[in-house]
Write a protein that holds these residues in place. Structure first.
Motif, PDB file in Angstrom:
ATOM      1  N   GLU A  88       0.830  -1.217   0.000  1.00 44.46           N
ATOM      2  CA  GLU A  88       0.000   0.000   0.000  1.00 44.46           C
ATOM      3  C   GLU A  88       0.859   1.260   0.000  1.00 44.46           C
ATOM      4  O   GLU A  88       0.485   2.261  -0.609  1.00 44.46           O
ATOM      5  CB  GLU A  88      -0.975   0.004   1.183  1.00 44.46           C
ATOM      6  CG  GLU A  88      -0.355  -0.025   2.575  1.00 44.46           C
ATOM      7  CD  GLU A  88       0.037   1.357   3.096  1.00 44.46           C
ATOM      8  OE1 GLU A  88      -0.316   2.367   2.452  1.00 44.46           O
ATOM      9  OE2 GLU A  88       0.710   1.411   4.130  1.00 44.46           O
ATOM     10  N   LEU A  89       2.026   1.216   0.641  1.00 43.03           N
ATOM     11  CA  LEU A  89       2.889   2.388   0.656  1.00 43.03           C
ATOM     12  C   LEU A  89       3.535   2.587  -0.710  1.00 43.03           C
ATOM     13  O   LEU A  89       3.653   3.726  -1.190  1.00 43.03           O
ATOM     14  CB  LEU A  89       3.959   2.243   1.748  1.00 43.03           C
ATOM     15  CG  LEU A  89       4.962   3.406   1.860  1.00 43.03           C
ATOM     16  CD1 LEU A  89       4.252   4.748   1.984  1.00 43.03           C
ATOM     17  CD2 LEU A  89       5.895   3.187   3.047  1.00 43.03           C
ATOM     18  N   ARG A  90       3.962   1.514  -1.354  1.00 41.84           N
ATOM     19  CA  ARG A  90       4.547   1.661  -2.686  1.00 41.84           C
ATOM     20  C   ARG A  90       3.504   2.152  -3.691  1.00 41.84           C
ATOM     21  O   ARG A  90       3.792   2.971  -4.554  1.00 41.84           O
ATOM     22  CB  ARG A  90       5.162   0.329  -3.131  1.00 41.84           C
ATOM     23  CG  ARG A  90       6.435   0.003  -2.366  1.00 41.84           C
ATOM     24  CD  ARG A  90       7.087  -1.280  -2.824  1.00 41.84           C
ATOM     25  NE  ARG A  90       6.374  -2.455  -2.332  1.00 41.84           N
ATOM     26  CZ  ARG A  90       5.817  -3.367  -3.102  1.00 41.84           C
ATOM     27  NH1 ARG A  90       5.884  -3.256  -4.408  1.00 41.84           N
ATOM     28  NH2 ARG A  90       5.204  -4.407  -2.569  1.00 41.84           N
ATOM     29  N   GLN A  91       2.274   1.682  -3.563  1.00 38.40           N
ATOM     30  CA  GLN A  91       1.196   2.196  -4.404  1.00 38.40           C
ATOM     31  C   GLN A  91       0.960   3.682  -4.126  1.00 38.40           C
ATOM     32  O   GLN A  91       0.723   4.465  -5.050  1.00 38.40           O
ATOM     33  CB  GLN A  91      -0.078   1.404  -4.147  1.00 38.40           C
ATOM     34  CG  GLN A  91      -0.024  -0.029  -4.613  1.00 38.40           C
ATOM     35  CD  GLN A  91      -1.227  -0.837  -4.165  1.00 38.40           C
ATOM     36  OE1 GLN A  91      -2.151  -0.307  -3.559  1.00 38.40           O
ATOM     37  NE2 GLN A  91      -1.221  -2.121  -4.452  1.00 38.40           N
ATOM     38  N   PHE A  92       1.016   4.062  -2.862  1.00 41.97           N
ATOM     39  CA  PHE A  92       0.824   5.465  -2.479  1.00 41.97           C
ATOM     40  C   PHE A  92       1.923   6.344  -3.088  1.00 41.97           C
ATOM     41  O   PHE A  92       1.659   7.434  -3.598  1.00 41.97           O
ATOM     42  CB  PHE A  92       0.821   5.567  -0.953  1.00 41.97           C
ATOM     43  CG  PHE A  92       0.616   6.966  -0.423  1.00 41.97           C
ATOM     44  CD1 PHE A  92      -0.545   7.666  -0.690  1.00 41.97           C
ATOM     45  CD2 PHE A  92       1.594   7.575   0.355  1.00 41.97           C
ATOM     46  CE1 PHE A  92      -0.736   8.953  -0.196  1.00 41.97           C
ATOM     47  CE2 PHE A  92       1.426   8.849   0.853  1.00 41.97           C
ATOM     48  CZ  PHE A  92       0.247   9.543   0.580  1.00 41.97           C
ATOM     49  N   ILE A  93       3.164   5.866  -3.042  1.00 45.03           N
ATOM     50  CA  ILE A  93       4.277   6.602  -3.649  1.00 45.03           C
ATOM     51  C   ILE A  93       4.032   6.801  -5.143  1.00 45.03           C
ATOM     52  O   ILE A  93       4.211   7.893  -5.693  1.00 45.03           O
ATOM     53  CB  ILE A  93       5.606   5.869  -3.392  1.00 45.03           C
ATOM     54  CG1 ILE A  93       5.952   5.889  -1.903  1.00 45.03           C
ATOM     55  CG2 ILE A  93       6.741   6.486  -4.214  1.00 45.03           C
ATOM     56  CD1 ILE A  93       7.099   4.963  -1.534  1.00 45.03           C
ATOM     57  N   GLU A  94       3.601   5.732  -5.813  1.00 47.31           N
ATOM     58  CA  GLU A  94       3.291   5.819  -7.242  1.00 47.31           C
ATOM     59  C   GLU A  94       2.201   6.849  -7.497  1.00 47.31           C
ATOM     60  O   GLU A  94       2.289   7.665  -8.421  1.00 47.31           O
ATOM     61  CB  GLU A  94       2.834   4.448  -7.753  1.00 47.31           C
ATOM     62  CG  GLU A  94       3.880   3.356  -7.692  1.00 47.31           C
ATOM     63  CD  GLU A  94       4.656   3.274  -9.004  1.00 47.31           C
ATOM     64  OE1 GLU A  94       4.596   4.233  -9.792  1.00 47.31           O
ATOM     65  OE2 GLU A  94       5.342   2.250  -9.211  1.00 47.31           O
ATOM     66  N   TRP A  95       1.158   6.807  -6.681  1.00 50.10           N
ATOM     67  CA  TRP A  95       0.004   7.707  -6.881  1.00 50.10           C
ATOM     68  C   TRP A  95       0.404   9.156  -6.676  1.00 50.10           C
ATOM     69  O   TRP A  95       0.062  10.029  -7.481  1.00 50.10           O
ATOM     70  CB  TRP A  95      -1.127   7.317  -5.914  1.00 50.10           C
ATOM     71  CG  TRP A  95      -2.461   7.861  -6.320  1.00 50.10           C
ATOM     72  CD1 TRP A  95      -3.447   7.194  -6.995  1.00 50.10           C
ATOM     73  CD2 TRP A  95      -2.968   9.181  -6.069  1.00 50.10           C
ATOM     74  NE1 TRP A  95      -4.520   8.019  -7.187  1.00 50.10           N
ATOM     75  CE2 TRP A  95      -4.256   9.244  -6.630  1.00 50.10           C
ATOM     76  CE3 TRP A  95      -2.456  10.306  -5.443  1.00 50.10           C
ATOM     77  CZ2 TRP A  95      -5.040  10.394  -6.575  1.00 50.10           C
ATOM     78  CZ3 TRP A  95      -3.240  11.461  -5.387  1.00 50.10           C
ATOM     79  CH2 TRP A  95      -4.517  11.496  -5.949  1.00 50.10           C
ATOM     80  N   VAL A  96       1.128   9.447  -5.601  1.00 53.00           N
ATOM     81  CA  VAL A  96       1.534  10.822  -5.316  1.00 53.00           C
ATOM     82  C   VAL A  96       2.433  11.348  -6.426  1.00 53.00           C
ATOM     83  O   VAL A  96       2.289  12.498  -6.874  1.00 53.00           O
ATOM     84  CB  VAL A  96       2.245  10.901  -3.947  1.00 53.00           C
ATOM     85  CG1 VAL A  96       2.830  12.293  -3.729  1.00 53.00           C
ATOM     86  CG2 VAL A  96       1.272  10.568  -2.823  1.00 53.00           C
TER      87      VAL A  96
END
Length: 749
Positions: A95-103
């Motif tokens: 979820e954190l790696r996805q969040f990094i991608e999204w931001v």
């Protein structure tokens, strides 16, 4: 922002065992290929996605993360460098790696720049080498040559009582040399062992009960508790008037999340100044939460980052950057004072922590609570559109009433001059302060301007003292006998003569800052016990706590302050709030000027009359008919939001349209303008979008760099990111020119 948009899909392709894709913390978009540490032998350790590693980049060794995606097989293996080291940290969660991608995708900043905000504590990435300690071993040694000398006996006597001594401490306390301890260890009489540092924060004890809640509070708290226990995403606006007990309501949700074994993140504006909130938390839960902000020591940053990543920090209270910590089991996010502009980051990666908190909560499948007495217009439109839920606390806790708001028209009640010069307090406000102090109560004067005077000019030639590095006036700080730029920090002493015409004694201060209001208050109310709260006087949490204690003990009965006094403080005996210049900040081209002014004055007014004593608020204004003043007087927040929404809707401004600012800066003005002309010629024609500029920024010189601005305006249905990408991707800026894109800008300076 498009909070409802789907999260970007994250590619979970498992790499080859000997080649890995590693995202480094440099401003680069994609990962690089590296070989496994041992060169790819069959016995190598498999590295999972999210594993934090150290890799060579040029001549440096930098942190990186094993990322998804297929290795670039077009690059020969012989040209690849090896991973330098594998950290002992838990892998970053999906979820954190996805969040990094999204931001990264949303803000148009490189993925590596966003990752750098996650890996923001370099000391925490280092391997944990335990400290060698000593304790008593087996005293029945079989070594016949071993004798218990007096020196050895001193060591054994100390260890008989307790273990856990370092060699240095043990030798010093026993009065022996290190060789004595080494001999005891070799004989097995003393045992050495490694103790790994404890990276953990205490868990609040169970069973602690909070105060009795009102009916409205209990209903809101139960709703939040149910959402926490359901373990699903929900965005909830906790909308309550100042003093309604919003904090106690979300404390109940925190207790429920702790009961579920989850971690909790509470975002506060200006965490270093929120000592009263931290005290309330400790009173409620019996322990202090983990903190995350710029004032932490390197050692504490290391401990906190490690504890968060290992799930050993149950509750984290932090500034906006705490949103990017690697939580092991995040189960609840709370954004207190969600309307605050300080949640918007404008240096480095430009993002709004409130909006990103909603995105992160969705990725973690947990609730996010947006708490405020004056929710942002964007937040209320999301409520109206069904994106967010809303819980309302309509009354003050304990039966306290809302303060009466009065307007003083400065065109008619003009402040009188003092012996030392111009006064700034009207007769009505002076009389109200005198009456309050005589009644044994506390008063507060609010002016959102630091220092003594915002401008110093020469009365002979009219020259104004300006920062040499910025297009900004130098602010006089008489307490420090300095002139200071509030944008770049430049500081100098006040000159004896005018730098332009050399006239001596001709430099005069113009306009008031809080220091000047303190000076006036001392002359008008010589018996008053005056305190000053501003960001340049409250330089640490300890200083803030000391001032709060003085106010609570009533050692201060007349408080003068800037916006730092508006952030949730509870002073039971404060019954009068006087706003010296209610019009300040109301004009100047900022699309949110009216909303910010309303929010700030509403929050300041809410400091008055929070207990059994009735509150009174006096706003000094030169435009009493302005909708902000009229709705504040009527106590009608919803009417203000209705007027503001209509105004912005007509102009297609957020939240009814989308904006992106493009700021171009460089040290040479001619070079900068030439490149901006090139950018202007390349502006594309896109349906539903237009690009304005270039124009000199209001701060056209900042920190020695010249600045120009473009503004991308789109319909709500058109993403400004796509417009900016199509425009900028083919343009190559000169090496000394920097182009920054700010999606959803808050500052227009």
């Amino acid at each position: 922002m498009g909070i409802g948009d789907d999260l970007m899909l994250f590619e979970e392709t498992v790499p080859e065992r000997c080649r890995y894709r590693v995202q480094v913390i440099l401003p680069v978009e994609g990962p690089y290929d590296y070989l496994a540490p041992d060169g790819g032998d069959e016995g190598e350790r498999f590295l999972p996605l999210g594993q934090i590693v150290m890799v060579p980049v040029g001549k440096r060794i930098l942190p990186g993360v094993i990322w998804g995606g297929e290795p670039d097989t077009s690059v020969p293996q012989a040209k690849l460098r090896q991973i330098e080291a594998i950290t002992d940290l838990p892998p970053l969660k999906d979820e954190l790696r996805q969040f990094i991608e999204w931001v990264a995708s949303y803000t148009l900043f490189p993925r590596g720049s966003v990752l750098k905000m996650v890996l923001s504590a370099p000391q925490a990435l280092e391997s944990v080498a335990g400290q060698k300690l000593y304790r008593q071993g087996d005293t029945d040694t079989e070594d016949t040559s071993f004798r218990i000398t007096p020196a050895r006996q001193k060591v054994l006597d100390l260890l008989a009582g307790s273990g856990g001594w370092t060699a240095v401490e043990l030798a010093r306390e026993a009065g022996v040399s290190g060789s004595v301890i080494k001999g005891l260890e070799q004989a097995g009489v003393v045992e050495g062992y490694l103790e790994v540092p404890d990276f953990s924060f205490p868990l609040p004890p169970s069973g602690i009960k909070g105060p009795v809640l009102s009916e409205d509070q209990r209903a809101a708290a139960d709703d939040l508790i149910n959402k926490v226990r359901a373990g699903n995403f929900a965005a909830v606006v906790l909308d309550g008037v100042t003093g309604s007990g919003k904090t106690e309501v979300y404390f109940e949700a925190i207790e429920a999340a702790l009961g579920e074994g989850q971690q909790i993140l509470v975002l506060l504006p200006e965490i270093a100044l929120s000592s009263q909130w931290l005290d309330r938390f400790e009173q409620r839960f019996g322990v202090r939460p983990a903190e995350w902000h710029s004032e932490l020591t390197p050692a504490l940053r290391r401990k906190t980052w490690r504890a968060v990543s290992e799930g050993k920090a149950p509750v984290v209270v932090g500034a906006r950057s705490s949103l990017f910590l690697p939580y092991e089991k995040l189960g609840l996010i709370i954004v207190d004072e969600e309307h605050e502009a300080s949640f918007k980051q404008e240096e480095g990666v430009c993002y709004h922590a409130r909006d990103m908190a909603v995105v992160r909560a969705r990725g973690c499948h947990c609730p996010v609570v947006l708490a405020s007495a004056t929710p942002a217009l964007e937040t209320m439109i999301n409520v109206q559109n069904g994106r967010y839920e809303r819980l309302v606390l309509s009354g003050r806790h304990g039966g306290a009433g809302m303060p009466d708001v009065e307007l003083v028209d400065l065109r008619f009640d003009k402040p009188e001059r003092l012996d030392s010069g111009q006064g700034w307090l009207s007769q009505a406000l002076r009389g109200a302060i005198r009456q309050t102090l005589e009644a044994g109560e506390q008063a507060m004067l609010f002016l959102n301007r630091r220092g003594y005077a915002p401008l110093t000019l020469c009365r002979t030639c009219g020259h104004r003292l300006q920062c040499p590095h910025c297009t900004a006036w130098l602010v006089e700080h008489r307490r420090f006998s300095r002139l200071q730029c509030h944008h770049c920090g430049y500081s100098t002493r006040l000159p004896d003569s005018c730098p332009s015409c050399d006239a001596e004694g001709s430099l005069v201060p113009c306009g008031p800052g809080v220091e000047r209001i303190v000076e006036e208050a001392k002359k008008l109310f010589p018996e008053a016990r005056i305190g000053l709260m501003a960001s340049d006087t409250m330089t640490s949490p300890a200083a803030t706590r000391e001032m709060i204690e003085r106010i609570e003990k009533r050692e201060v009965n007349l408080l003068v302050g800037t916006q730092v006094v508006a952030k949730g403080y509870h002073f039971p005996y404060l019954t009068l709030v006087g706003v010296v210049d209610a019009d300040l900040g109301l004009f100047g081209g900022d699309l949110r000027a009216a909303e910010r002014t309303f929010q700030l004055l509403h929050q300041v007014a809410g400091r008055a009359g929070r207990a059994e004593h009735k509150g009174r608020v006096i706003l000094q204004t030169s435009d009493p008919q302005h909708p902000v003043m009229q709705t504040l007087k009527a106590g009608d927040r919803d009417k203000f939001l209705e007027i503001e929404a209509e105004t912005r809707s007509r102009g297609g401004l957020p939240p009814f349209g989308r904006l992106a600012a493009v700021i171009v800066s460089g040290p040479e003005e001619a070079e900068l303008d030439n490149f901006c002309a090139t950018m202007a010629r390349a502006i594309p024609t896109i349906d539903g979008a237009r690009i304005l500029g270039p124009a000199p920024a209001p701060l056209s010189l900042l920190r020695g760099k010249f600045r120009r601005r473009f503004l991308v305006m789109t319909r709500r249905s058109v993403a400004p990111q796509a417009v900016a990408r199509s425009w900028l991707q083919g343009l190559k800026s000169p090496s000394r020119v920097r182009v920054v894109v700010d999606i959803d800008p808050y500052s227009f300076l």
